[in-house]
Write a protein that holds these residues in place. Structure first.
Motif, mmCIF file in Angstrom:
data_model
loop_
_atom_site.group_PDB
_atom_site.id
_atom_site.type_symbol
_atom_site.label_atom_id
_atom_site.label_comp_id
_atom_site.label_asym_id
_atom_site.label_seq_id
_atom_site.Cartn_x
_atom_site.Cartn_y
_atom_site.Cartn_z
ATOM 1 N N GLN A 10 0.601 -1.218 -0.089
ATOM 2 C CA GLN A 10 0.173 -0.340 -0.219
ATOM 3 C C GLN A 10 1.009 1.166 -0.487
ATOM 4 O O GLN A 10 0.019 2.398 -0.443
ATOM 5 C CB GLN A 10 -1.067 -0.115 0.753
ATOM 6 N N ALA A 11 2.461 1.191 0.451
ATOM 7 C CA ALA A 11 2.916 2.251 0.556
ATOM 8 C C ALA A 11 3.795 3.015 -0.428
ATOM 9 O O ALA A 11 3.694 1.955 -1.488
ATOM 10 C CB ALA A 11 4.335 2.092 1.300
ATOM 11 N N SER A 12 3.905 4.154 -0.851
ATOM 12 C CA SER A 12 4.353 4.242 -2.544
ATOM 13 C C SER A 12 5.858 3.985 -2.483
ATOM 14 O O SER A 12 6.196 3.581 -2.263
ATOM 15 C CB SER A 12 4.138 6.105 -2.642
ATOM 16 N N ALA A 13 6.181 4.323 -3.697
ATOM 17 C CA ALA A 13 7.474 3.755 -4.418
ATOM 18 C C ALA A 13 8.658 4.474 -3.006
ATOM 19 O O ALA A 13 9.702 3.967 -3.158
ATOM 20 C CB ALA A 13 7.798 3.617 -5.196
ATOM 21 N N SER A 14 8.386 5.834 -3.259
ATOM 22 C CA SER A 14 9.413 6.679 -1.918
ATOM 23 C C SER A 14 9.272 6.556 -0.602
ATOM 24 O O SER A 14 10.528 6.189 -0.582
ATOM 25 C CB SER A 14 8.694 8.096 -2.490
ATOM 26 N N SER A 15 8.158 5.897 -0.577
ATOM 27 C CA SER A 15 8.382 5.291 0.652
ATOM 28 C C SER A 15 8.166 3.895 1.467
ATOM 29 O O SER A 15 9.297 3.734 2.228
ATOM 30 C CB SER A 15 6.446 5.287 1.400
ATOM 31 N N ARG A 16 8.587 3.266 0.201
ATOM 32 C CA ARG A 16 9.368 1.523 0.940
ATOM 33 C C ARG A 16 10.785 1.860 0.450
ATOM 34 O O ARG A 16 11.160 0.607 1.676
ATOM 35 C CB ARG A 16 9.367 1.204 -1.065
ATOM 36 N N HIS A 17 11.703 2.307 0.567
ATOM 37 C CA HIS A 17 12.728 2.957 0.937
ATOM 38 C C HIS A 17 13.201 2.561 3.092
ATOM 39 O O HIS A 17 13.704 2.152 3.236
ATOM 40 C CB HIS A 17 14.403 3.808 0.674
ATOM 41 N N TRP A 18 12.358 3.324 3.370
ATOM 42 C CA TRP A 18 12.117 3.967 4.611
ATOM 43 C C TRP A 18 11.804 2.221 5.824
ATOM 44 O O TRP A 18 11.596 2.485 6.277
ATOM 45 C CB TRP A 18 10.828 5.108 5.537
ATOM 46 N N VAL A 19 10.226 1.741 4.834
ATOM 47 C CA VAL A 19 9.493 0.495 5.269
ATOM 48 C C VAL A 19 10.700 -0.366 5.112
ATOM 49 O O VAL A 19 11.181 -1.516 6.385
ATOM 50 C CB VAL A 19 8.706 0.009 4.469
ATOM 51 N N GLU A 20 11.377 -0.527 4.674
ATOM 52 C CA GLU A 20 12.959 -1.846 4.378
ATOM 53 C C GLU A 20 13.355 -1.825 5.554
ATOM 54 O O GLU A 20 13.991 -2.608 5.474
ATOM 55 C CB GLU A 20 13.052 -2.099 2.721
ATOM 56 N N ARG A 21 13.921 -0.235 5.322
ATOM 57 C CA ARG A 21 15.159 -0.014 6.595
ATOM 58 C C ARG A 21 14.698 -0.149 7.529
ATOM 59 O O ARG A 21 15.135 -0.827 8.722
ATOM 60 C CB ARG A 21 14.718 1.521 6.516
ATOM 61 N N GLU A 23 12.504 -2.495 8.864
ATOM 62 C CA GLU A 23 12.108 -4.276 8.755
ATOM 63 C C GLU A 23 13.489 -3.906 8.940
ATOM 64 O O GLU A 23 13.489 -5.341 9.802
ATOM 65 C CB GLU A 23 11.308 -4.309 7.435
ATOM 66 N N ALA A 24 14.249 -4.060 8.452
ATOM 67 C CA ALA A 24 16.267 -4.827 8.563
ATOM 68 C C ALA A 24 16.448 -4.493 9.802
ATOM 69 O O ALA A 24 16.985 -5.202 10.566
ATOM 70 C CB ALA A 24 17.114 -4.110 7.314
ATOM 71 N N GLU A 25 16.270 -2.999 10.234
ATOM 72 C CA GLU A 25 16.789 -2.598 11.877
ATOM 73 C C GLU A 25 16.055 -3.530 12.520
ATOM 74 O O GLU A 25 16.774 -3.600 14.281
ATOM 75 C CB GLU A 25 16.853 -1.381 12.052
ATOM 76 N N LEU A 26 14.826 -3.786 12.496
ATOM 77 C CA LEU A 26 13.883 -4.167 13.904
ATOM 78 C C LEU A 26 14.029 -5.627 13.734
ATOM 79 O O LEU A 26 14.099 -6.039 14.552
ATOM 80 C CB LEU A 26 12.181 -4.392 13.319
ATOM 81 N N GLY A 27 14.952 -5.915 12.500
ATOM 82 C CA GLY A 27 15.640 -7.769 12.300
ATOM 83 C C GLY A 27 16.580 -7.697 12.917
ATOM 84 O O GLY A 27 16.833 -8.684 14.398
ATOM 85 N N PHE A 28 17.074 -7.269 13.069
ATOM 86 C CA PHE A 28 18.361 -6.610 13.654
ATOM 87 C C PHE A 28 18.418 -6.883 14.699
ATOM 88 O O PHE A 28 19.564 -7.563 15.776
ATOM 89 C CB PHE A 28 19.375 -5.833 13.169
ATOM 90 N N ALA A 29 17.350 -5.936 15.358
ATOM 91 C CA ALA A 29 17.635 -5.597 17.082
ATOM 92 C C ALA A 29 16.977 -6.871 17.417
ATOM 93 O O ALA A 29 17.759 -7.670 18.501
ATOM 94 C CB ALA A 29 16.533 -4.758 17.421
ATOM 95 N N GLN A 30 16.350 -7.518 16.377
ATOM 96 C CA GLN A 30 15.592 -9.070 17.348
ATOM 97 C C GLN A 30 17.228 -10.116 17.116
ATOM 98 O O GLN A 30 16.971 -11.106 18.625
ATOM 99 C CB GLN A 30 14.271 -9.959 16.195
ATOM 100 N N GLN A 31 17.320 -9.956 16.300
ATOM 101 C CA GLN A 31 18.592 -10.973 16.132
ATOM 102 C C GLN A 31 20.209 -10.953 17.575
ATOM 103 O O GLN A 31 20.278 -11.701 18.010
ATOM 104 C CB GLN A 31 19.679 -10.853 15.312
ATOM 105 N N LEU A 32 19.732 -9.032 17.654
ATOM 106 C CA LEU A 32 20.427 -9.005 19.137
ATOM 107 C C LEU A 32 20.106 -9.668 20.062
ATOM 108 O O LEU A 32 20.780 -9.620 21.154
ATOM 109 C CB LEU A 32 21.179 -7.305 18.633
ATOM 110 N N CYS A 33 18.417 -9.804 20.160
ATOM 111 C CA CYS A 33 18.309 -10.496 21.431
ATOM 112 C C CYS A 33 18.736 -12.215 21.887
ATOM 113 O O CYS A 33 19.612 -12.073 22.887
ATOM 114 C CB CYS A 33 16.638 -10.062 21.620
ATOM 115 N N GLU A 34 18.732 -12.505 20.720
ATOM 116 C CA GLU A 34 18.697 -13.844 21.244
ATOM 117 C C GLU A 34 20.672 -13.931 21.366
ATOM 118 O O GLU A 34 20.837 -14.615 22.456
ATOM 119 C CB GLU A 34 18.972 -14.780 19.814
#
Length: 86
Positions: A10-21, A23-34
């Motif tokens: 649903q996001a515009s192409a210009s917003s895709r970068h922010w969302v992907e960024r 999502e990657a940061e949250l995933g990395f943070a989750q890995q740090l929990c492990e």
């Protein structure tokens, strides 16, 4: 809760970068929990809060609010980022 991918469509192409960024940061943070189980109890609520905030903005179609939300979430994740950068 809808998946990030579905909400991202649903996001515009210009917003895709922010969302992907974010999502990657949250995933990395989750890995740090492990890797740092003694810190995970305090970090997981920060991560889940970030996921919920991003999901709410996407599901509400507030595309213009994505960059500010990413900035706010990154600020919230700073305690985790300090460990990730070390």
């Amino acid at each position: 809760m809808a998946t990030f991918s579905a909400l991202l469509n649903q996001a515009s192409a210009s917003s895709r970068h922010w969302v992907e960024r974010m999502e990657a940061e949250l995933g990395f943070a989750q890995q740090l929990c492990e890797l740092h189980p003694s810190e995970a109890g305090g970090w997981r609520p920060l991560i889940e809060g970030g996921r919920a905030r991003l999901a709410a903005i996407l599901s509400e179609g507030r595309i213009d609010a994505i960059p500010a939300a990413v900035s706010t979430i990154e600020e919230t994740l700073k305690p985790i980022a300090k460990v990730g950068k070390s």
